[in-house]
Design a protein around this motif. Structure first.
Motif, PDB file in Angstrom:
ATOM      1  N   ASP A 308       0.830  -1.200   0.000  1.00  0.00           N
ATOM      2  CA  ASP A 308       0.000   0.000   0.000  1.00  0.00           C
ATOM      3  C   ASP A 308       0.868   1.255   0.000  1.00  0.00           C
ATOM      4  OD1 ASP A 308      -2.209  -1.590   0.091  1.00  0.00           O
ATOM      5  OD2 ASP A 308      -2.613  -1.307   2.221  1.00  0.00           O
ATOM      6  N   ILE A 309       0.382   2.306  -0.632  1.00  0.00           N
ATOM      7  CA  ILE A 309       1.068   3.594  -0.620  1.00  0.00           C
ATOM      8  C   ILE A 309       0.551   4.388   0.578  1.00  0.00           C
ATOM      9  CG2 ILE A 309       1.487   5.728  -1.911  1.00  0.00           C
ATOM     10  CD1 ILE A 309       0.991   4.115  -4.479  1.00  0.00           C
ATOM     11  N   VAL A 310       1.465   4.766   1.462  1.00  0.00           N
ATOM     12  CA  VAL A 310       1.067   5.408   2.719  1.00  0.00           C
ATOM     13  C   VAL A 310       1.831   6.710   2.923  1.00  0.00           C
ATOM     14  CG1 VAL A 310       0.508   3.181   3.782  1.00  0.00           C
ATOM     15  CG2 VAL A 310       2.798   4.142   4.080  1.00  0.00           C
ATOM     16  N   ASP A 311       1.264   7.580   3.743  1.00  0.00           N
ATOM     17  CA  ASP A 311       1.935   8.817   4.115  1.00  0.00           C
ATOM     18  C   ASP A 311       3.057   8.523   5.109  1.00  0.00           C
ATOM     19  OD1 ASP A 311       0.104  10.611   2.674  1.00  0.00           O
ATOM     20  OD2 ASP A 311      -1.371   9.970   4.163  1.00  0.00           O
ATOM     21  N   GLY A 312       4.064   9.371   5.108  1.00  0.00           N
ATOM     22  CA  GLY A 312       5.158   9.213   6.058  1.00  0.00           C
ATOM     23  C   GLY A 312       6.209   8.231   5.582  1.00  0.00           C
ATOM     24  N   LYS A 313       7.007   7.763   6.514  1.00  0.00           N
ATOM     25  CA  LYS A 313       8.127   6.901   6.176  1.00  0.00           C
ATOM     26  C   LYS A 313       7.674   5.496   5.783  1.00  0.00           C
ATOM     27  CE  LYS A 313      12.840   5.949   7.699  1.00  0.00           C
ATOM     28  NZ  LYS A 313      13.427   6.731   6.605  1.00  0.00           N
ATOM     29  N   ILE A 319       4.693   1.323   0.846  1.00  0.00           N
ATOM     30  CA  ILE A 319       5.436   2.351   0.114  1.00  0.00           C
ATOM     31  C   ILE A 319       5.211   3.683   0.812  1.00  0.00           C
ATOM     32  CG2 ILE A 319       5.806   3.397  -2.159  1.00  0.00           C
ATOM     33  CD1 ILE A 319       4.298   0.927  -3.324  1.00  0.00           C
ATOM     34  N   GLY A 320       6.123   4.044   1.693  1.00  0.00           N
ATOM     35  CA  GLY A 320       6.013   5.299   2.424  1.00  0.00           C
ATOM     36  C   GLY A 320       6.500   6.461   1.578  1.00  0.00           C
ATOM     37  N   SER A 321       5.733   7.561   1.564  1.00  0.00           N
ATOM     38  CA  SER A 321       6.082   8.696   0.699  1.00  0.00           C
ATOM     39  C   SER A 321       7.431   9.301   1.082  1.00  0.00           C
ATOM     40  CB  SER A 321       4.991   9.761   0.761  1.00  0.00           C
ATOM     41  OG  SER A 321       4.819  10.239   2.094  1.00  0.00           O
ATOM     42  N   VAL A 322       7.721   9.420   2.361  1.00  0.00           N
ATOM     43  CA  VAL A 322       9.001  10.004   2.791  1.00  0.00           C
ATOM     44  C   VAL A 322      10.167   9.121   2.370  1.00  0.00           C
ATOM     45  CG1 VAL A 322      10.410  10.631   4.800  1.00  0.00           C
ATOM     46  CG2 VAL A 322       7.985  11.252   4.734  1.00  0.00           C
ATOM     47  N   LYS A 323      10.036   7.837   2.626  1.00  0.00           N
ATOM     48  CA  LYS A 323      11.105   6.891   2.298  1.00  0.00           C
ATOM     49  C   LYS A 323      11.391   6.864   0.798  1.00  0.00           C
ATOM     50  CE  LYS A 323      12.140   1.921   2.670  1.00  0.00           C
ATOM     51  NZ  LYS A 323      11.636   0.628   3.207  1.00  0.00           N
ATOM     52  N   TYR A 324      10.337   6.826  -0.016  1.00  0.00           N
ATOM     53  CA  TYR A 324      10.539   6.667  -1.465  1.00  0.00           C
ATOM     54  C   TYR A 324      10.917   7.974  -2.153  1.00  0.00           C
ATOM     55  CZ  TYR A 324       9.655   1.752  -1.642  1.00  0.00           C
ATOM     56  OH  TYR A 324       9.797   0.399  -1.484  1.00  0.00           O
ATOM     57  N   THR A 325      10.505   9.102  -1.629  1.00  0.00           N
ATOM     58  CA  THR A 325      10.985  10.359  -2.203  1.00  0.00           C
ATOM     59  C   THR A 325      12.482  10.522  -1.924  1.00  0.00           C
ATOM     60  OG1 THR A 325      10.231  11.542  -0.217  1.00  0.00           O
ATOM     61  CG2 THR A 325       8.798  11.594  -2.153  1.00  0.00           C
ATOM     62  N   GLY A 349      -3.271   3.553  -2.636  1.00  0.00           N
ATOM     63  CA  GLY A 349      -3.334   3.962  -1.227  1.00  0.00           C
ATOM     64  C   GLY A 349      -3.591   5.447  -1.126  1.00  0.00           C
ATOM     65  N   SER A 350      -2.834   6.115  -0.283  1.00  0.00           N
ATOM     66  CA  SER A 350      -3.016   7.542  -0.038  1.00  0.00           C
ATOM     67  C   SER A 350      -2.815   8.344  -1.322  1.00  0.00           C
ATOM     68  CB  SER A 350      -2.031   8.018   1.034  1.00  0.00           C
ATOM     69  OG  SER A 350      -1.916   9.427   1.034  1.00  0.00           O
ATOM     70  N   ALA A 351      -3.792   9.188  -1.642  1.00  0.00           N
ATOM     71  CA  ALA A 351      -3.681  10.031  -2.840  1.00  0.00           C
ATOM     72  C   ALA A 351      -2.571  11.058  -2.667  1.00  0.00           C
ATOM     73  CB  ALA A 351      -5.019  10.726  -3.115  1.00  0.00           C
ATOM     74  N   ILE A 357       5.123  11.060  -4.427  1.00  0.00           N
ATOM     75  CA  ILE A 357       6.064  10.132  -5.070  1.00  0.00           C
ATOM     76  C   ILE A 357       6.089  10.362  -6.575  1.00  0.00           C
ATOM     77  CG2 ILE A 357       6.580   7.699  -5.521  1.00  0.00           C
ATOM     78  CD1 ILE A 357       5.307   7.066  -2.780  1.00  0.00           C
ATOM     79  N   ALA A 358       4.904  10.608  -7.170  1.00  0.00           N
ATOM     80  CA  ALA A 358       4.830  10.865  -8.616  1.00  0.00           C
ATOM     81  C   ALA A 358       5.687  12.063  -9.011  1.00  0.00           C
ATOM     82  CB  ALA A 358       3.382  11.088  -9.033  1.00  0.00           C
ATOM     83  N   ARG A 359       5.725  13.069  -8.155  1.00  0.00           N
ATOM     84  CA  ARG A 359       6.547  14.249  -8.433  1.00  0.00           C
ATOM     85  C   ARG A 359       8.030  13.876  -8.504  1.00  0.00           C
ATOM     86  NH1 ARG A 359       7.639  19.010 -10.834  1.00  0.00           N
ATOM     87  NH2 ARG A 359       9.050  20.312  -9.573  1.00  0.00           N
ATOM     88  N   GLU A 360       8.491  13.026  -7.598  1.00  0.00           N
ATOM     89  CA  GLU A 360       9.893  12.608  -7.615  1.00  0.00           C
ATOM     90  C   GLU A 360      10.213  11.741  -8.833  1.00  0.00           C
ATOM     91  OE1 GLU A 360      12.566  13.434  -5.933  1.00  0.00           O
ATOM     92  OE2 GLU A 360      11.423  14.872  -4.745  1.00  0.00           O
ATOM     93  N   VAL A 361       9.245  10.926  -9.249  1.00  0.00           N
ATOM     94  CA  VAL A 361       9.432  10.127 -10.466  1.00  0.00           C
ATOM     95  C   VAL A 361       9.558  11.057 -11.668  1.00  0.00           C
ATOM     96  CG1 VAL A 361       8.348   8.451 -12.028  1.00  0.00           C
ATOM     97  CG2 VAL A 361       8.226   8.102  -9.557  1.00  0.00           C
ATOM     98  N   GLN A 362       8.728  12.093 -11.704  1.00  0.00           N
ATOM     99  CA  GLN A 362       8.788  13.070 -12.798  1.00  0.00           C
ATOM    100  C   GLN A 362      10.152  13.759 -12.854  1.00  0.00           C
ATOM    101  OE1 GLN A 362       6.147  16.424 -12.320  1.00  0.00           O
ATOM    102  NE2 GLN A 362       6.145  16.899 -14.519  1.00  0.00           N
ATOM    103  N   LEU A 363      10.678  14.171 -11.699  1.00  0.00           N
ATOM    104  CA  LEU A 363      11.979  14.842 -11.642  1.00  0.00           C
ATOM    105  C   LEU A 363      13.099  13.894 -12.085  1.00  0.00           C
ATOM    106  CD1 LEU A 363      11.643  16.795  -8.267  1.00  0.00           C
ATOM    107  CD2 LEU A 363      11.509  17.732 -10.591  1.00  0.00           C
ATOM    108  N   ALA A 364      13.001  12.638 -11.639  1.00  0.00           N
ATOM    109  CA  ALA A 364      14.022  11.657 -12.015  1.00  0.00           C
ATOM    110  C   ALA A 364      13.987  11.374 -13.512  1.00  0.00           C
ATOM    111  CB  ALA A 364      13.821  10.362 -11.230  1.00  0.00           C
TER     112      ALA A 364
END
Length: 580
Positions: A308-313, A319-325, A349-351, A357-364
């Motif tokens: 699941d995609i979750v907020d935080g680490k 898949i935590g947003s902090v960890k994956y960014t 999961g969390s929108a 995370i999508a933003r970091e994928v875009q930058l990468a």
């Protein structure tokens, strides 16, 4: 007192030696040597992860200090490929009857076995019982054997969705639901007691698409007419081991000793000779040809994003947003990383976390090639984080799409007041100071605010798909609506670029980055130090105990855990569609 002290000392000594033995087994760099004329033994009777997991205290052997390893999909495929080129490996022996894996990843393993056979080596499968999914995988073998008292489950596929509305009504909880997309059926378990017509249509199309691919694959390897297979399914013609052989699902009805005798004949061994058999777990330490380029500085990062995609680490199983960014930023800035393969296996999961995370994928992706490889699921939030990749590779049976969002706000007024006798009273400084209070229902103006928020996130989600995939907005609006698609269907609409597995995605990444010599480095990196081992000892025992006690109901418990963890607006597929 002395006896107590001595006893405590001995216990501590045993624990120390155990942990030291495990740690040394992980850090030992001495490659495993394999005997000639060997068989690769593969037993997949465990929950197969995406990335190999190390659970050292589960099934740990105190005789040889051998830790337990759960090979992931990537390593299983990689080692089957390695075995095809290994002159010491003459064949593969499959011996399992159940498979805890989705249909897309099962197909990926099956394709690896078919490719292995092209080397001229053999694959033999044996089990006392074959579940539908395990048989699908093992049907790729040259010879399939079944115990005389065994059975092959071959009665078609089914998809089950749990509904909780009646339960919530009984306990006095009202699910206040907000959603966008007429097929966004993730909310149905909370507001209905059965599937809507739209959900039935979508699930039926999905299931039949997967079923057709499975039957076609079995028909090809077993050389059985497709209409015959359909008849066997529809009429439940296989009820005994004899039936399985009669209709061609298996080649032999044998006991295990007869299977071993056959294996010896394939290896040109005498009756009293021992079979040189190496387990998949040990074979992972055998060096293959690809390790020759391991010292090259060019790297292709393989980033696993599973759960699941979750907020935080987040944790190890989501898949935590902090960890994956942080991980994506690190890989983007690492000059030695020439490309990123993002392996997504998530129902969403969390929108908010998905957007971050999508933003970091875009930058990468703007700096170096990013290729998404989709596993069993890459739906809703799982698709959201994939959309900005340069290329997307999916399996034909991957469940993806589900472009839609929802939010659920519980009203526990009846539970608290009528069931538990608890009432609330208080003061506020403003009209919306107690907005979202679970002890009362939402007002109409509050509902309007939430629905506007859901609508806004849905528009952003579709805009991400339009921009990332370069698809006409009108088409995105049509194929969105929360509808789930298989990988094959998604290819038709441009939601994915090509069909294939993780290896194809890695090759594509190397081609896009113009890297001819590279090494694949896995992320998140596995921390194997003693403290990690102790932590996993705790987590593993808790999970194993629950699985042992709950048995087949463990999946229900997992689903309830996911529900309890829901917060805020969700970009998530229709709960978990289990295809059995």
């Amino acid at each position: 007192m002395l006896a107590f002290v001595l006893g405590s000392f001995l216990v501590l000594l045993i624990i120390f030696l155990s942990v030291a033995g495990i740690a040394s087994s992980y850090t030992n760099e001495e490659p495993v040597k394999i005997k000639s004329n060997s068989l690769l033994s593969i037993n997949l009777n465990y929950a197969i992860p995406e990335q190999t997991s190390y659970t050292p205290f589960e099934g740990f052997s105190f005789t040889d200090f051998e830790p337990s390893i759960a090979p992931g999909v990537y390593d299983i495929v990689k080692n089957i490929e390695k075995a095809a080129d290994d002159p010491n490996i003459k064949g593969i022996y499959l011996h399992f009857g159940f498979l805890e894996l989705g249909m897309a990843n099962t197909a990926q393993l099956r394709n690896a076995l078919i490719d292995f056979k092209k080397s001229g080596k053999f694959v033999v499968a044996y089990s006392e019982i074959y579940s539908e999914k395990a048989y699908y995988l093992c049907s790729a073998a040259d010879k399939v054997a079944l115990n005389p008292k065994g059975i092959v489950e071959f009665n078609g596929l089914n998809a089950n969705i749990m509904f909780f509305k009646n339960l919530l009504d009984k306990v006095g909880v009202q699910a206040q639901v907000f959603y966008d997309g007429k097929y966004k059926s993730a909310t149905e378990p909370f507001r209905l007691d059965s599937m809507s017509n739209e959900n039935q249509l979508m699930t039926s199309v999905l299931l039949n698409d997967v079923y057709d691919k499975v039957m076609k694959s079995i028909a090809e390897t077993r050389k059985i007419n497709l209409s015959t297979l359909d008849s066997i399914n529809d009429n439940l013609l296989v009820q005994t081991a004899g039936d399985a052989k009669k209709y061609g699902l298996v080649d032999e009805v044998w006991f295990e000793d007869e299977v071993r005798a056959y294996l010896k004949s394939q290896l040109d061994l005498k009756e009293d000779d021992e079979i040189n058999m190496i387990s998949l777990e040990k074979y992972m330490d055998v060096r293959g040809k690809q390790e020759q380029v391991s010292l090259n500085t060019d790297k292709i990062a393989l980033l696993f994003a599973s759960g699941d995609i979750v907020d935080g680490k987040g944790g190890d199983d989501n898949i935590g947003s902090v960890k994956y960014t942080e991980l994506l930023r690190k890989l983007r800035e690492d000059k030695n990383v020439k490309a990123i393969v993002l392996r997504v296996n998530s129902p969403g999961g969390s929108a908010l976390a998905s957007d971050v995370i999508a933003r970091e994928v875009q930058l990468a992706a703007a700096k170096k090639p990013v290729v998404v490889s989709m596993g069993d699921y890459a739906a809703s939030g799982g698709y959201y984080i994939s959309a900005f990749a340069n290329k997307i590779v999916a399996q034909p049976n991957t469940l993806t799409g589900s472009i839609g969002v929802f939010g659920i706000f519980p009203n526990m007024e009846k539970l608290l007041e009528q069931k538990l006798g608890i009432s609330f009273d208080g003061v506020t400084t403003g009209k919306y100071s107690d907005f979202g209070d679970i002890s009362r229902p939402l007002r109409e103006d509050e509902k309007l605010i939430i629905q506007r928020g859901v609508d806004s996130i849905y528009r952003d989600f579709k805009a991400t798909v339009v921009k990332g995939r370069k698809i006409d907005p009108s088409l995105v609006d049509t194929i969105a609506q929360g509808r789930v698609w298989t990988g094959s269907q998604a290819l038709e609409f441009g939601l994915v670029d090509t069909l294939g597995g993780l290896e194809e995605a890695i090759v594509m990444a190397s081609r896009l980055s113009k890297s001819s010599k590279y090494r694949v480095v896995e992320y998140p990196e596995v921390d194997k130090d003693i403290f990690e081992l102790v932590r996993m000892f705790r987590d593993t025992n808790e999970t194993s105990s629950l699985k042992d006690q709950l048995g087949s109901f463990y999946s229900v418990f997992e689903e309830l855990q996911h529900i309890a963890a829901l917060s805020g607006t969700q970009a998530r597929m229709p709960m978990t569609i289990e295809i059995n």
